[in-house]
Design a protein around this motif. Structure first.
Motif, PDB file in Angstrom:
ATOM      1  N   TYR A  90       0.671  -1.054  -0.118  1.00  0.00           N
ATOM      2  CA  TYR A  90       0.094   0.034  -0.005  1.00  0.00           C
ATOM      3  C   TYR A  90       0.949   1.312   0.291  1.00  0.00           C
ATOM      4  O   TYR A  90       0.441   2.390   0.230  1.00  0.00           O
ATOM      5  CB  TYR A  90      -0.811  -0.300   0.893  1.00  0.00           C
ATOM      6  N   GLN A  92       3.053   4.298  -1.167  1.00  0.00           N
ATOM      7  CA  GLN A  92       1.703   5.212  -2.173  1.00  0.00           C
ATOM      8  C   GLN A  92       2.333   5.007  -4.043  1.00  0.00           C
ATOM      9  O   GLN A  92       1.480   5.168  -4.940  1.00  0.00           O
ATOM     10  CB  GLN A  92       2.065   7.049  -2.315  1.00  0.00           C
ATOM     11  N   ARG A  93       3.407   4.562  -4.164  1.00  0.00           N
ATOM     12  CA  ARG A  93       4.058   4.049  -5.468  1.00  0.00           C
ATOM     13  C   ARG A  93       3.904   3.144  -5.407  1.00  0.00           C
ATOM     14  O   ARG A  93       2.866   2.905  -7.214  1.00  0.00           O
ATOM     15  CB  ARG A  93       5.733   4.113  -4.967  1.00  0.00           C
ATOM     16  N   ALA A  96       0.224   3.372  -7.068  1.00  0.00           N
ATOM     17  CA  ALA A  96       0.044   4.939  -8.139  1.00  0.00           C
ATOM     18  C   ALA A  96       0.145   3.861  -9.402  1.00  0.00           C
ATOM     19  O   ALA A  96      -0.243   3.525 -10.554  1.00  0.00           O
ATOM     20  CB  ALA A  96       1.134   5.464  -8.660  1.00  0.00           C
ATOM     21  N   LEU A 119      -7.486  10.919  -0.852  1.00  0.00           N
ATOM     22  CA  LEU A 119      -6.325  10.228  -1.061  1.00  0.00           C
ATOM     23  C   LEU A 119      -6.673  10.268  -2.886  1.00  0.00           C
ATOM     24  O   LEU A 119      -4.892   9.238  -3.067  1.00  0.00           O
ATOM     25  CB  LEU A 119      -6.506   8.818  -0.627  1.00  0.00           C
ATOM     26  N   GLN A 122      -4.562  12.088  -4.603  1.00  0.00           N
ATOM     27  CA  GLN A 122      -2.238  12.230  -4.107  1.00  0.00           C
ATOM     28  C   GLN A 122      -2.353  10.752  -5.101  1.00  0.00           C
ATOM     29  O   GLN A 122      -0.838  10.791  -5.560  1.00  0.00           O
ATOM     30  CB  GLN A 122      -2.955  11.977  -2.654  1.00  0.00           C
ATOM     31  N   ILE A 123      -3.008   9.610  -5.196  1.00  0.00           N
ATOM     32  CA  ILE A 123      -2.537   8.967  -5.660  1.00  0.00           C
ATOM     33  C   ILE A 123      -2.638   8.693  -7.808  1.00  0.00           C
ATOM     34  O   ILE A 123      -1.404   8.460  -8.104  1.00  0.00           O
ATOM     35  CB  ILE A 123      -3.829   7.178  -5.185  1.00  0.00           C
ATOM     36  N   ALA A 126       0.561  10.633  -8.099  1.00  0.00           N
ATOM     37  CA  ALA A 126       1.948   9.719  -8.300  1.00  0.00           C
ATOM     38  C   ALA A 126       1.443   8.806  -9.357  1.00  0.00           C
ATOM     39  O   ALA A 126       3.178   9.026 -10.082  1.00  0.00           O
ATOM     40  CB  ALA A 126       1.909   8.879  -6.739  1.00  0.00           C
ATOM     41  N   THR A 212      -2.215   4.404   4.523  1.00  0.00           N
ATOM     42  CA  THR A 212      -2.477   5.467   3.023  1.00  0.00           C
ATOM     43  C   THR A 212      -3.054   6.632   4.408  1.00  0.00           C
ATOM     44  O   THR A 212      -3.141   7.807   3.947  1.00  0.00           O
ATOM     45  CB  THR A 212      -3.979   4.985   3.271  1.00  0.00           C
ATOM     46  N   GLN A 215       0.167   8.427   5.237  1.00  0.00           N
ATOM     47  CA  GLN A 215       0.666   9.174   3.701  1.00  0.00           C
ATOM     48  C   GLN A 215      -0.269  10.484   3.827  1.00  0.00           C
ATOM     49  O   GLN A 215       0.416  11.357   3.720  1.00  0.00           O
ATOM     50  CB  GLN A 215      -0.237   8.291   2.774  1.00  0.00           C
ATOM     51  N   GLU A 219       2.336  13.435   2.991  1.00  0.00           N
ATOM     52  CA  GLU A 219       2.378  13.867   2.076  1.00  0.00           C
ATOM     53  C   GLU A 219       3.036  15.363   1.641  1.00  0.00           C
ATOM     54  O   GLU A 219       2.868  16.198   2.121  1.00  0.00           O
ATOM     55  CB  GLU A 219       0.948  13.716   1.303  1.00  0.00           C
TER      56      GLU A 219
END
Length: 291
Positions: A90, A92-93, A96, A119, A122-123, A126, A212, A215, A219
């Motif tokens: 999980y 973020q990268r 993405a 959220l 932001q994903i 990315a 998340t 994150q 962030e």
């Protein structure tokens, strides 16, 4: 927590599992309306504790404007698989990269527009920073430039602490006990709505919520990186928002040279609060950027 008022996919939509190179994801897919000029496809990413159902009320008005829409549960969200205890998938990268795999698997016959709520925004950001080439535009819906507000960080911390000592069922009961009383003048929720929200909550993997949530609280501001990409941007929000203050979203739109939409009468979830106005704003923007 968003509260979609409908429990089942709208008429004309299909619920299925989208097979990708990074696994299967639960989606709701609604094609453009019969007789309309097919203009493109939109991939819709939900927010923290949300799900693909948050976009139910957008599908039909966007179909009428010629857009196929695919709303997706991300890894570990509601009906998409993911580990319950391991937070690594999980990052973020990783989420993405899932989005890029979903885009590839759709094999869109037309420009593909990407939209992320909260959220999900932001994903989505990315994802395009890894590779923007699959997308004709990016819409950030109620999704800000960096970490969430201090008050929302406190809520996420409370959730984190609760998940350390309670089951998902116990946390749900605590959340419902803390909810403000319903407005007596508000429209009645559909029958079974609370059961649906509970089922959705229990479908989320604890590790996904922990990763998340962290994150959202940490962030960094990546607006300058995003602004350097050759993509049209759209910043859309309600007229009030306690997750990212509206003036902060206004400033982000300026920095991105983005189209800006404020949906009157909506808060953090304009897709639920004012779906017709939100769909109109989205379709108008996508019409101007056909890829």
């Amino acid at each position: 927590m968003s509260k979609p008022p409908t429990l089942d996919p709208p008429v004309g939509a299909r619920a299925y599992r989208l097979r990708t190179a990074r696994g299967d994801f639960a989606v709701v897919d609604h094609d453009a309306a019969d007789g309309s000029v097919r203009k493109g496809v939109a991939l819709l990413l939900p927010g923290f504790t949300g799900s693909k159902e948050d976009f139910h009320l957008l599908h039909q008005p966007l179909a009428a404007r010629g857009y196929r829409t695919i709303a997706v549960d991300g890894r570990g969200q509601f009906e998409s698989a993911g580990p319950a205890d391991d937070e690594t998938p999980y990052a973020q990268r990783e989420l993405a990269r899932d989005v890029l795999a979903q885009a590839a698997a759709l094999d869109a016959d037309g420009p593909l527009h990407l939209l992320g709520h909260s959220l999900g925004g932001q994903i989505a950001r990315a994802a395009v920073l890894i590779d923007h080439s699959p997308f004709a535009s990016l819409t950030l819906m109620a999704s800000g430039p960096a970490r969430i507000s201090a008050s929302q960080q406190e809520r996420v911390k409370l959730l984190h602490d609760a998940l350390a000592v309670m089951t998902m069922e116990e946390v749900w009961d605590a959340i419902r006990a803390m909810d403000a009383p319903e407005d007596v003048d508000a429209p009645a929720a559909p029958a079974g709505a609370d059961d649906h929200l509970r089922r959705r909550w229990l479908g989320h993997r604890p590790a996904q919520l922990l990763a998340t949530g962290r994150q959202l609280c940490t962030e960094p501001d990546r607006v300058a990186e995003l602004a350097a990409l050759p993509l049209p941007f759209h910043v859309l929000s309600g007229a009030s928002d306690d997750t990212w203050p509206v003036p902060l979203l206004d400033e982000m739109a300026v920095r991105l040279h983005a189209h800006r939409t404020v949906v009157e009468g909506a808060d953090h979830s304009p897709n639920v609060d004012r779906p017709l106005a939100t769909a109109t704003a989205l379709a108008d923007f996508w019409d101007r950027h056909p890829g």
